[in-house]
Structure formats: C-alpha cells, structure tokens
Motif scaffolding. Sequence first.
Motif, PDB file in Angstrom:
ATOM      1  N   THR A 113       0.838  -1.201   0.000  1.00 56.44           N
ATOM      2  CA  THR A 113       0.000   0.000   0.000  1.00 56.44           C
ATOM      3  C   THR A 113       0.869   1.246   0.000  1.00 56.44           C
ATOM      4  O   THR A 113       2.068   1.199   0.279  1.00 56.44           O
ATOM      5  CB  THR A 113      -0.904   0.050   1.244  1.00 56.44           C
ATOM      6  N   ALA A 114       0.226   2.376  -0.265  1.00 58.81           N
ATOM      7  CA  ALA A 114       0.913   3.659  -0.168  1.00 58.81           C
ATOM      8  C   ALA A 114       1.135   4.019   1.292  1.00 58.81           C
ATOM      9  O   ALA A 114       0.361   3.644   2.180  1.00 58.81           O
ATOM     10  CB  ALA A 114       0.094   4.744  -0.858  1.00 58.81           C
ATOM     11  N   ASP A 115       2.202   4.743   1.548  1.00 61.01           N
ATOM     12  CA  ASP A 115       2.504   5.300   2.864  1.00 61.01           C
ATOM     13  C   ASP A 115       1.517   6.429   3.150  1.00 61.01           C
ATOM     14  O   ASP A 115       1.292   7.306   2.310  1.00 61.01           O
ATOM     15  CB  ASP A 115       3.944   5.818   2.844  1.00 61.01           C
ATOM     16  N   GLN A 116       0.931   6.443   4.359  1.00 60.98           N
ATOM     17  CA  GLN A 116      -0.004   7.488   4.727  1.00 60.98           C
ATOM     18  C   GLN A 116       0.739   8.640   5.431  1.00 60.98           C
ATOM     19  O   GLN A 116       1.880   8.494   5.864  1.00 60.98           O
ATOM     20  CB  GLN A 116      -1.097   6.920   5.630  1.00 60.98           C
ATOM     21  N   ASN A 117       0.088   9.774   5.548  1.00 63.27           N
ATOM     22  CA  ASN A 117       0.680  10.919   6.237  1.00 63.27           C
ATOM     23  C   ASN A 117       0.632  10.671   7.742  1.00 63.27           C
ATOM     24  O   ASN A 117      -0.441  10.416   8.304  1.00 63.27           O
ATOM     25  CB  ASN A 117      -0.102  12.189   5.888  1.00 63.27           C
ATOM     26  N   HIS A 118       1.780  10.732   8.407  1.00 64.23           N
ATOM     27  CA  HIS A 118       1.797  10.483   9.852  1.00 64.23           C
ATOM     28  C   HIS A 118       2.599  11.547  10.581  1.00 64.23           C
ATOM     29  O   HIS A 118       3.290  11.273  11.564  1.00 64.23           O
ATOM     30  CB  HIS A 118       2.330   9.079  10.160  1.00 64.23           C
ATOM     31  N   ASP A 119       2.485  12.784  10.117  1.00 66.11           N
ATOM     32  CA  ASP A 119       3.152  13.887  10.779  1.00 66.11           C
ATOM     33  C   ASP A 119       2.379  14.316  12.030  1.00 66.11           C
ATOM     34  O   ASP A 119       1.183  14.035  12.190  1.00 66.11           O
ATOM     35  CB  ASP A 119       3.318  15.069   9.831  1.00 66.11           C
ATOM     36  N   TYR A 120       3.072  15.024  12.886  1.00 71.23           N
ATOM     37  CA  TYR A 120       2.580  15.400  14.207  1.00 71.23           C
ATOM     38  C   TYR A 120       1.254  16.161  14.148  1.00 71.23           C
ATOM     39  O   TYR A 120       0.280  15.789  14.811  1.00 71.23           O
ATOM     40  CB  TYR A 120       3.664  16.241  14.884  1.00 71.23           C
ATOM     41  N   GLY A 121       1.184  17.221  13.352  1.00 70.85           N
ATOM     42  CA  GLY A 121      -0.023  18.026  13.269  1.00 70.85           C
ATOM     43  C   GLY A 121      -1.158  17.366  12.503  1.00 70.85           C
ATOM     44  O   GLY A 121      -2.307  17.346  12.976  1.00 70.85           O
ATOM     45  N   PRO A 122      -0.894  16.817  11.299  1.00 72.90           N
ATOM     46  CA  PRO A 122      -1.971  16.157  10.562  1.00 72.90           C
ATOM     47  C   PRO A 122      -2.628  15.008  11.315  1.00 72.90           C
ATOM     48  O   PRO A 122      -3.841  14.802  11.205  1.00 72.90           O
ATOM     49  CB  PRO A 122      -1.256  15.682   9.293  1.00 72.90           C
ATOM     50  N   GLU A 123      -1.845  14.240  12.081  1.00 71.36           N
ATOM     51  CA  GLU A 123      -2.467  13.181  12.890  1.00 71.36           C
ATOM     52  C   GLU A 123      -3.461  13.770  13.882  1.00 71.36           C
ATOM     53  O   GLU A 123      -4.558  13.230  14.077  1.00 71.36           O
ATOM     54  CB  GLU A 123      -1.400  12.381  13.639  1.00 71.36           C
ATOM     55  N   GLN A 124      -3.100  14.865  14.508  1.00 66.65           N
ATOM     56  CA  GLN A 124      -4.020  15.513  15.442  1.00 66.65           C
ATOM     57  C   GLN A 124      -5.279  16.002  14.718  1.00 66.65           C
ATOM     58  O   GLN A 124      -6.398  15.860  15.228  1.00 66.65           O
ATOM     59  CB  GLN A 124      -3.327  16.681  16.130  1.00 66.65           C
ATOM     60  N   ALA A 125      -5.082  16.588  13.553  1.00 69.29           N
ATOM     61  CA  ALA A 125      -6.230  17.088  12.785  1.00 69.29           C
ATOM     62  C   ALA A 125      -7.176  15.952  12.411  1.00 69.29           C
ATOM     63  O   ALA A 125      -8.397  16.126  12.409  1.00 69.29           O
ATOM     64  CB  ALA A 125      -5.739  17.818  11.533  1.00 69.29           C
ATOM     65  N   ALA A 126      -6.636  14.786  12.098  1.00 68.86           N
ATOM     66  CA  ALA A 126      -7.479  13.629  11.781  1.00 68.86           C
ATOM     67  C   ALA A 126      -8.330  13.226  12.971  1.00 68.86           C
ATOM     68  O   ALA A 126      -9.487  12.801  12.815  1.00 68.86           O
ATOM     69  CB  ALA A 126      -6.606  12.457  11.343  1.00 68.86           C
TER      70      ALA A 126
END
Length: 539
Positions: A113-126
């Motif tokens: 699969t593709a790698d998902q976004n797992h940065d500090y801020g975007p994870e919180q936004a999710a």
Amino acid sequence: MHHRFTKAMAAVAAAALTLLPTGPAFADGSSTATPIKHLVVIFQENVSFDHYFATYPHAANLAGEPAFYASRDTPSVNNLLSSGLHTNNPNLNVANGAGASNPFRLNRSQAATADQNHDYGPEQAAFHGGLMDLFPASVGTAGPAPNPPPAVTATTGLVMGWFDGNTVTAMWNYAQHFAMSDNSWGTTFGPSTPGALNLVSGQTNGAVNVSAAAATFAVVGDGNGGQTVISDGDPLGDVCSSPAVLTMAGKNVGNLLNDAGVSWGFFEGGFDLTITNANSSTGCNRSSTSPVTGVKKKDYIAHHQPFQYYASTANPTHARPASVAEIGHNGRANHQYDIHDFFDAVKAGNFPAVSYLKAAGFQDGHAGYSSPLDEQTFVVNTINFLQNTPEWQSTAVVIAWDDSDGWYDHQMGPILNTSATPADALLGPGSCGDGTLALPGVNPATTHAQGRCGFGPRLPLLVISAFARKNFVDHSMTDQTSILRFIEDNWLGGQRIGQGSFDALSGTLDNMFRFGDEPSAGTLILNPTTGEVVSDNQQ
C-alpha cells in the motif's frame, strides 16, 4: 467508542504522576525483579491498532489465503467490530471528499500500500478533537490503483483500510497463544523519530545542534527557548545521515543500563558498513528489494536509530565490535550493532539482557516500501530462532511499533501532556489540549515542554514469552514508554529517566505476564511466509 478531549483527563495524569517512585539501580546490574533475564524488543514501523486488529479474532477466510480460526474463549477486544464503527463510521462524511469511506478489508494481494501521512499536526487534525472523523482529509494518501476493488483504495480513503488474520496471520496467532493489548498508545503524535526517542528516553524535548534543513520541519519551539522533535531529522554525525540533522540532550535508558552494568544493544539491519549485499550494494547504500512491494530500500535508515542522537550512546562511524564476546558490553561499537550481530551473539552464548531489534528497511513493515508480509517474515524467523535457544524460558519478546503511519483507528486515548505550538491541531490550529496537563523538559527551567502532545494514536503491542498470559487481551493503559518502565523496574530497581520523561506516567506491562506460575515448557513455531502454525507444543 470515541470521545472528545476533556478536563477529566487531568485526574488521570495527576494520579499517574504519583504512582512510580524513583529508586536506585541494583548495584551489580545482574539482579532482576522478575524471572525475565532477556528482553527482546522488536520495534517495527507504522501500524495503528485497527489496521491490524480491526476484526480480531474474526477473519474472512477467503479462498487462496492462509486461514485463521480463533479459539472460542478468545477475550473481547476494543476494535471496529465491537464498536460498531465498521459499517457506520464518522469518516463517511462530505468533509473527506472522494475519500469518504467506512473502514474496509484489504486482502492479502493488497499488502503493498501507499505510505499514509503520519506527521505530528496532521495526525491531530485527523482526530478532530476526539470525533475521529477526518482521516481521509487529513492523513489519507491514495494508491495503489484498486486491483481488486474496492475503488476507494485509489483515493485518500485508503487510510481506512485494515488487514485481518488472513494477511497478518502471524500477529493474530501470536495474540491467540500469548498476550496482546488493545489499550496501548504512541507516547506522542508524530512519525518514526519521536516514536524511537520515546522508546528509549520518554522524551522528545532537548533537540540541539539542529541544522538549517532540519529546522524547517523536524523541530518546534518548546516555549522556553529550546526545541522539541516532532519529525524525522537524522542524527548528527552518523556517517549515513542526510543534511537534515540534530542531536539530543538529556539521558536515555542506555545510560542507565551502562551505569548498572547491564548488557544491552540496539541492532539495526544495514548498520554493518563492511558487508556487500547480493545486489552489490555496500556501505551506507546497502539495500534490499521487497518481494511484495518491488521497492528497493536502504537497509539502514538513520532516523530509526534512537541511540545515535545522543553523544553518550552513539557509534557515528558504525565501528565494529572487537569480537562477538564484546557485543552487548562496553567497547568500540558503544552498544550499536547490525541485526546480524544479535543472532551471532546469541548463537555464541552471549545473549544481552536488553536487545532492541530493528529490521532492515524492506522488512520493517513501513507502508510504501515494505509490507505486512515482509514484516511477518522477519518477526517469525526471529521468534522461531529465540524459541530454540537455551535462554527461551527466561526471555520475553515485545513486538511494538513506532507510529501509526496515519492509518485509521477509532479510539482516542487520554491526553496526558498538552501542547500549544503552531504544529498542534487537535482542538484547532495551535492547540492540543487546554494546557492544564504539563510535563517538563530536559532543561530544568522548562516546566512545560511544548511539542510533546500525547498520548498519540493507538498502536498494537504483543508480549511473547513462556511467562506471557495465553490468549490474553490486556485492557490496562500502556504506551511506548511502558517498555522503558519494564526495563527500569526489572533491572534498575525502579530508577526513572527523570527530566520530564513520560516513564513517570506510563502503565506497566506486568498485566501481560503470569509471573506467579511456572513458565510454559513448550514453543509455538510459525511459518514465516504464511504465518500459520507449524507446531504448537505449549503446555
């Protein structure tokens, strides 16, 4: 169930801070508080709990895939089935655009699969303040194209995908025969480097010598003139690092183990720069190609090696140990080794007390270049090997992951340390909590080190040992630093890192063991390709 952040969580943090005393290390470093004399931490990459255990213990068992059938007395698990969110999910909403989706099964042929976004801020936004409803919009990454369907895999809705026991078969079999947790968390939000630092120090504050390149993304101000790591800068001085580099102030568990005379090592694939691979790659460019993803990846990934960030425990030139007998002990390698050094040492009767294992890149499970099937091969071969050693009866293996990769999980954990920096986003721009829960930083003057919001995403955690509870699901709260706490309690007399480390808040792994009973005399051998049981000699 999912929930919003509330001030009631303050009581959880306040109580936790009073639970753990600080005590001196054992003088000789040889005593242990439990029957475990050897701890092996297999630290893998980028998996949320629901991504691997969304429907555990119920597998689809479709034709052509390894079958999994659970024991009838398997305990209940907090997952998508028990929550009812597998068919009525808040991520099926217009804010997620074309990626709006209920969770869905990825079959074994879709392991790449593709790698998902797992940065500090975007994870919180999710997480969206606990609504857990903006994963496709905030962290979803599309691809590869659907073959076979569902078509949502070609959209950001891929982030809602999960595997069952017909793909992550070994993990489900380990859960059946040993202990797993459904209430374990990333210590903070963010990608690999914060997870690795938390594993060994419980502290991401104290970044120094930050290069201009790393300053643009890898750190954030801590509110008192210092800096906190929130992303994947490489360790300064490592001959294999990129220009985006930094170092860490403060202490890590290696310092405590050295002071107590306890043998230990971090073993990562590709660290030995003297080897030439079959594809003729060597040095820092040693590489391997995943047979599942078809991607060639460097074996050694510098930002996955947490001890390299600290001058006291670094081996920046990748110097080789003088002998196999030196492995785990003080010497020119400074406790930093290649993965093959671990197997060499154990075979020679030199099994370190504490060993951290990091697979070569193609087998670390990181989406985009590795896969659950590559990971399974490494994990099963390692545990099969350990079960056939004379030390197995006094060994515990912990399988843990560094971050969630952004993959959907329905459960939000408690926020035990809040943060308000431009990188935070849990409750809106610049906010991760209301500021009432605070841990200090490495600098004593930093009474609340910003940029360390946590707990982060829920992650899988398994304990494999002759002393592990069998077919057991631990519901008590733990996090990545619970592994650190186990080491501190077992070998160091309850000594803590201090300096604001999360180990002062962490729960215990002891619930996953049955130390009052005799250890199991048998073994569980799995097939490294299929994950199916080859032999079950447990008693």
